[in-house]
Design a protein around this motif. Structure first.
Motif, PDB file in Angstrom:
ATOM      1  N   ALA A 192     -23.905  29.642  28.331  1.00  0.00           N
ATOM      2  CA  ALA A 192     -24.045  29.420  26.891  1.00  0.00           C
ATOM      3  C   ALA A 192     -23.198  28.225  26.441  1.00  0.00           C
ATOM      4  CB  ALA A 192     -23.638  30.683  26.128  1.00  0.00           C
ATOM      5  N   VAL A 193     -21.961  28.171  26.915  1.00  0.00           N
ATOM      6  CA  VAL A 193     -21.103  27.037  26.576  1.00  0.00           C
ATOM      7  C   VAL A 193     -21.665  25.754  27.175  1.00  0.00           C
ATOM      8  CG1 VAL A 193     -18.786  26.058  26.819  1.00  0.00           C
ATOM      9  CG2 VAL A 193     -19.063  28.501  26.364  1.00  0.00           C
ATOM     10  N   ALA A 194     -22.229  25.841  28.391  1.00  0.00           N
ATOM     11  CA  ALA A 194     -22.809  24.666  29.034  1.00  0.00           C
ATOM     12  C   ALA A 194     -23.993  24.115  28.242  1.00  0.00           C
ATOM     13  CB  ALA A 194     -23.245  25.010  30.456  1.00  0.00           C
ATOM     14  N   CYS A 195     -24.811  25.019  27.678  1.00  0.00           N
ATOM     15  CA  CYS A 195     -25.966  24.565  26.892  1.00  0.00           C
ATOM     16  C   CYS A 195     -25.511  23.786  25.654  1.00  0.00           C
ATOM     17  CB  CYS A 195     -26.823  25.754  26.476  1.00  0.00           C
ATOM     18  SG  CYS A 195     -27.841  26.420  27.802  1.00  0.00           S
ATOM     19  N   VAL A 196     -24.369  24.138  25.116  1.00  0.00           N
ATOM     20  CA  VAL A 196     -23.853  23.432  23.942  1.00  0.00           C
ATOM     21  C   VAL A 196     -23.213  22.113  24.338  1.00  0.00           C
ATOM     22  CG1 VAL A 196     -22.207  23.518  22.042  1.00  0.00           C
ATOM     23  CG2 VAL A 196     -23.517  25.566  22.644  1.00  0.00           C
ATOM     24  N   LEU A 197     -22.257  22.150  25.249  1.00  0.00           N
ATOM     25  CA  LEU A 197     -21.476  20.952  25.568  1.00  0.00           C
ATOM     26  C   LEU A 197     -22.234  19.956  26.440  1.00  0.00           C
ATOM     27  CD1 LEU A 197     -17.924  22.490  26.186  1.00  0.00           C
ATOM     28  CD2 LEU A 197     -18.820  21.403  24.122  1.00  0.00           C
ATOM     29  N   ASN A 198     -22.959  20.446  27.434  1.00  0.00           N
ATOM     30  CA  ASN A 198     -23.646  19.520  28.341  1.00  0.00           C
ATOM     31  C   ASN A 198     -24.766  18.751  27.658  1.00  0.00           C
ATOM     32  OD1 ASN A 198     -21.995  20.340  30.401  1.00  0.00           O
ATOM     33  ND2 ASN A 198     -23.500  21.649  31.398  1.00  0.00           N
ATOM     34  N   ASN A 199     -25.323  19.322  26.585  1.00  0.00           N
ATOM     35  CA  ASN A 199     -26.457  18.668  25.921  1.00  0.00           C
ATOM     36  C   ASN A 199     -26.034  17.703  24.815  1.00  0.00           C
ATOM     37  OD1 ASN A 199     -28.987  19.635  27.140  1.00  0.00           O
ATOM     38  ND2 ASN A 199     -28.218  21.652  26.578  1.00  0.00           N
ATOM     39  N   ILE A 200     -24.750  17.520  24.629  1.00  0.00           N
ATOM     40  CA  ILE A 200     -24.306  16.537  23.634  1.00  0.00           C
ATOM     41  C   ILE A 200     -24.672  15.132  24.091  1.00  0.00           C
ATOM     42  CG2 ILE A 200     -22.281  15.506  22.543  1.00  0.00           C
ATOM     43  CD1 ILE A 200     -21.024  18.271  22.496  1.00  0.00           C
ATOM     44  N   GLN A 201     -24.409  14.817  25.359  1.00  0.00           N
ATOM     45  CA  GLN A 201     -24.762  13.498  25.888  1.00  0.00           C
ATOM     46  C   GLN A 201     -25.673  13.581  27.102  1.00  0.00           C
ATOM     47  OE1 GLN A 201     -20.883  11.405  26.383  1.00  0.00           O
ATOM     48  NE2 GLN A 201     -21.789   9.875  25.045  1.00  0.00           N
ATOM     49  N   ARG A 202     -25.707  14.747  27.748  1.00  0.00           N
ATOM     50  CA  ARG A 202     -26.506  14.877  28.965  1.00  0.00           C
ATOM     51  C   ARG A 202     -27.637  15.878  28.735  1.00  0.00           C
ATOM     52  NH1 ARG A 202     -21.899  16.364  33.174  1.00  0.00           N
ATOM     53  NH2 ARG A 202     -21.215  17.656  31.417  1.00  0.00           N
ATOM     54  N   ARG A 203     -28.211  16.389  29.800  1.00  0.00           N
ATOM     55  CA  ARG A 203     -29.302  17.360  29.674  1.00  0.00           C
ATOM     56  C   ARG A 203     -29.050  18.539  30.607  1.00  0.00           C
ATOM     57  NH1 ARG A 203     -35.421  16.983  32.102  1.00  0.00           N
ATOM     58  NH2 ARG A 203     -36.189  18.921  31.217  1.00  0.00           N
ATOM     59  N   PHE A 204     -29.074  19.739  30.040  1.00  0.00           N
ATOM     60  CA  PHE A 204     -28.870  20.952  30.826  1.00  0.00           C
ATOM     61  C   PHE A 204     -29.493  22.140  30.088  1.00  0.00           C
ATOM     62  CE2 PHE A 204     -26.593  24.826  31.890  1.00  0.00           C
ATOM     63  CZ  PHE A 204     -26.637  24.791  33.276  1.00  0.00           C
ATOM     64  N   PRO A 205     -30.189  23.007  30.783  1.00  0.00           N
ATOM     65  CA  PRO A 205     -30.582  22.889  32.188  1.00  0.00           C
ATOM     66  C   PRO A 205     -31.799  21.991  32.347  1.00  0.00           C
ATOM     67  CG  PRO A 205     -31.422  24.928  31.280  1.00  0.00           C
ATOM     68  CD  PRO A 205     -30.620  24.294  30.185  1.00  0.00           C
ATOM     69  N   LEU A 206     -32.080  21.586  33.573  1.00  0.00           N
ATOM     70  CA  LEU A 206     -33.278  20.797  33.841  1.00  0.00           C
ATOM     71  C   LEU A 206     -34.509  21.697  33.817  1.00  0.00           C
ATOM     72  CD1 LEU A 206     -32.014  18.438  36.683  1.00  0.00           C
ATOM     73  CD2 LEU A 206     -32.000  18.076  34.212  1.00  0.00           C
ATOM     74  N   TYR A 207     -34.334  22.956  34.122  1.00  0.00           N
ATOM     75  CA  TYR A 207     -35.389  23.961  34.000  1.00  0.00           C
ATOM     76  C   TYR A 207     -34.726  25.325  33.990  1.00  0.00           C
ATOM     77  CZ  TYR A 207     -34.605  24.147  39.056  1.00  0.00           C
ATOM     78  OH  TYR A 207     -34.022  24.246  40.295  1.00  0.00           O
ATOM     79  N   TRP A 208     -35.435  26.329  33.468  1.00  0.00           N
ATOM     80  CA  TRP A 208     -34.885  27.685  33.389  1.00  0.00           C
ATOM     81  C   TRP A 208     -35.312  28.559  34.556  1.00  0.00           C
ATOM     82  CZ3 TRP A 208     -31.331  29.653  29.949  1.00  0.00           C
ATOM     83  CH2 TRP A 208     -30.953  28.768  28.918  1.00  0.00           C
ATOM     84  N   TRP A 209     -36.482  28.303  35.092  1.00  0.00           N
ATOM     85  CA  TRP A 209     -36.962  29.108  36.212  1.00  0.00           C
ATOM     86  C   TRP A 209     -37.253  28.261  37.443  1.00  0.00           C
ATOM     87  CZ3 TRP A 209     -36.945  33.925  37.834  1.00  0.00           C
ATOM     88  CH2 TRP A 209     -37.795  34.292  38.884  1.00  0.00           C
ATOM     89  N   THR A 210     -38.084  27.239  37.295  1.00  0.00           N
ATOM     90  CA  THR A 210     -38.437  26.387  38.420  1.00  0.00           C
ATOM     91  C   THR A 210     -38.846  25.011  37.909  1.00  0.00           C
ATOM     92  OG1 THR A 210     -39.924  26.128  40.325  1.00  0.00           O
ATOM     93  CG2 THR A 210     -40.830  27.206  38.384  1.00  0.00           C
ATOM     94  N   ALA A 211     -38.706  24.023  38.788  1.00  0.00           N
ATOM     95  CA  ALA A 211     -39.139  22.668  38.438  1.00  0.00           C
ATOM     96  C   ALA A 211     -40.636  22.495  38.658  1.00  0.00           C
ATOM     97  CB  ALA A 211     -38.373  21.642  39.273  1.00  0.00           C
ATOM     98  N   ALA A 212     -41.260  23.442  39.349  1.00  0.00           N
ATOM     99  CA  ALA A 212     -42.696  23.357  39.612  1.00  0.00           C
ATOM    100  C   ALA A 212     -43.497  23.658  38.354  1.00  0.00           C
ATOM    101  CB  ALA A 212     -43.083  24.329  40.716  1.00  0.00           C
ATOM    102  N   ASP A 213     -44.726  23.142  38.306  1.00  0.00           N
ATOM    103  CA  ASP A 213     -45.613  23.410  37.184  1.00  0.00           C
ATOM    104  C   ASP A 213     -46.029  24.872  37.227  1.00  0.00           C
ATOM    105  OD1 ASP A 213     -47.048  22.706  34.927  1.00  0.00           O
ATOM    106  OD2 ASP A 213     -48.880  22.322  36.070  1.00  0.00           O
ATOM    107  N   LEU A 214     -45.936  25.549  36.080  1.00  0.00           N
ATOM    108  CA  LEU A 214     -46.229  26.975  36.030  1.00  0.00           C
ATOM    109  C   LEU A 214     -47.671  27.226  35.608  1.00  0.00           C
ATOM    110  CD1 LEU A 214     -42.857  28.214  34.517  1.00  0.00           C
ATOM    111  CD2 LEU A 214     -43.691  28.575  36.849  1.00  0.00           C
ATOM    112  N   SER A 215     -47.959  28.444  35.164  1.00  0.00           N
ATOM    113  CA  SER A 215     -49.315  28.842  34.834  1.00  0.00           C
ATOM    114  C   SER A 215     -49.880  27.983  33.714  1.00  0.00           C
ATOM    115  CB  SER A 215     -49.326  30.310  34.411  1.00  0.00           C
ATOM    116  OG  SER A 215     -48.439  30.506  33.329  1.00  0.00           O
ATOM    117  N   PRO A 216     -51.216  27.854  33.625  1.00  0.00           N
ATOM    118  CA  PRO A 216     -51.831  27.068  32.554  1.00  0.00           C
ATOM    119  C   PRO A 216     -51.422  27.587  31.190  1.00  0.00           C
ATOM    120  CG  PRO A 216     -53.439  27.660  34.229  1.00  0.00           C
ATOM    121  CD  PRO A 216     -52.209  28.434  34.532  1.00  0.00           C
ATOM    122  N   PRO A 217     -51.380  26.719  30.171  1.00  0.00           N
ATOM    123  CA  PRO A 217     -50.976  27.147  28.832  1.00  0.00           C
ATOM    124  C   PRO A 217     -51.963  28.130  28.231  1.00  0.00           C
ATOM    125  CG  PRO A 217     -51.898  24.942  28.780  1.00  0.00           C
ATOM    126  CD  PRO A 217     -51.751  25.301  30.228  1.00  0.00           C
TER     127      PRO A 217
END
Length: 292
Positions: A192-217
């Protein structure tokens, strides 16, 4: 005599049930602090990364320790902090681009390892000579935890320390099954703290489950449907070439016979984000497809 290698990819079975990320539907300030970017983030210098890593580790562990010292938890004679959370802080604030740092690994890796560590320790504790067997229980806990994390694609190095502590450290052993919610609480607070502080200048997380493409929308997701239709048109005639990987601004096509590691999926997702960002910057309406 040579035998063919045996492979197992749990995501081939799980990803069909995991919903497609819809972080873009949240208000922009919220989606930003959940890691969503409509265009690639600007690069940050090394000095800034180290500074944010220092601030993040300090603030994250401070929050965890403060919660652990609260009256509701302290009555269970909990330690000031569980040592493996120190290693977790390095991953969550310093190596934020690593697949090991993403929420799936951080939460599930700790969960599996804590359960295995406590379970094996309690089994060994049935032996009256337990104190002389701690070292075996510790090694077995880490070994089993490592295998389970590998099978479930949730490898998280600090979780190995959690399993080891459950067997070899008397204060942690005394917690018993309380270790499981306690370590999960600590990791969730760090995230939770990482989502606040890391996203001020950087990006976190890059994905929550997987970097692969998931099911169709699903129907009703206008933006996602638009991207899906664009991707579909761009891949018409290309999907027949099952020896190639295709990347466009909205999705990644990987042949069914190709099994990718998590870091390889992350690399492809980063390329897709760069393509999407380039198209947004240029205002291009055409889909740019890259063949790998």
């Amino acid at each position: 005599m040579f035998t063919s290698p045996v492979n197992f990819d749990i995501d081939q079975y799980l990803n069909r049930f995991v919903p497609r990320p819809r972080l873009h539907l949240f208000p922009k300030p919220i989606s930003r602090f959940l890691g969503y970017r409509s265009e690639p983030p600007r690069p940050v210098g090394d000095v800034a990364k180290w500074a944010w890593a220092c601030i993040g580790a300090f603030c994250g562990l401070l929050v965890v320790e403060a919660v652990y010292q609260s009256s509701g938890i302290k009555e269970f004679r909990t330690p000031v902090v569980i040592a493996s959370l120190g290693a977790a802080a390095i991953l969550e604030y310093n190596a934020i681009d690593s697949p090991f740092s993403q929420p799936r690994n951080a939460i599930l890796g700790q969960l599996f390892s804590a359960v295995v560590g406590v379970g094996i320790t309690k089994l060994f504790h049935l032996n009256p000579n337990f104190e002389n067997l701690r070292w075996i229980a510790g090694a077995l806990s880490v070994g089993v935890s490592s295998a389970i994390m590998g099978l479930t694609k949730t490898v998280y190095p600090p979780a190995g320390a959690t399993a080891l502590l459950a067997a070899t450290t008397p204060d942690i052993t005394a917690l018993g099954w309380l270790l499981v919610p306690l370590i999960l609480l600590g990791n969730i607070l760090l995230l939770a703290v990482a989502c606040v502080l890391n996203n001020i200048q950087r990006r976190f997380p890059l994905y929550w489950w997987t970097a692969a493409d998931l099911s169709p929308p699903k129907e009703g997701d206008v933006e996602a449907e638009g991207k899906a239709s664009t991707a579909s048109s761009s891949f018409d005639g290309l999907e027949k070439q099952e020896s190639c990987i295709f990347i466009d601004s909205s999705s990644v096509h990987v042949p069914a016979w190709v099994s990718l590691e998590e870091d390889e999926q992350l690399l492809l997702e980063n390329l897709r984000v760069k393509i999407e960002g380039r198209l947004r910057l240029t205002g291009s309406q055409d889909t740019d497809t890259t063949q790998v």
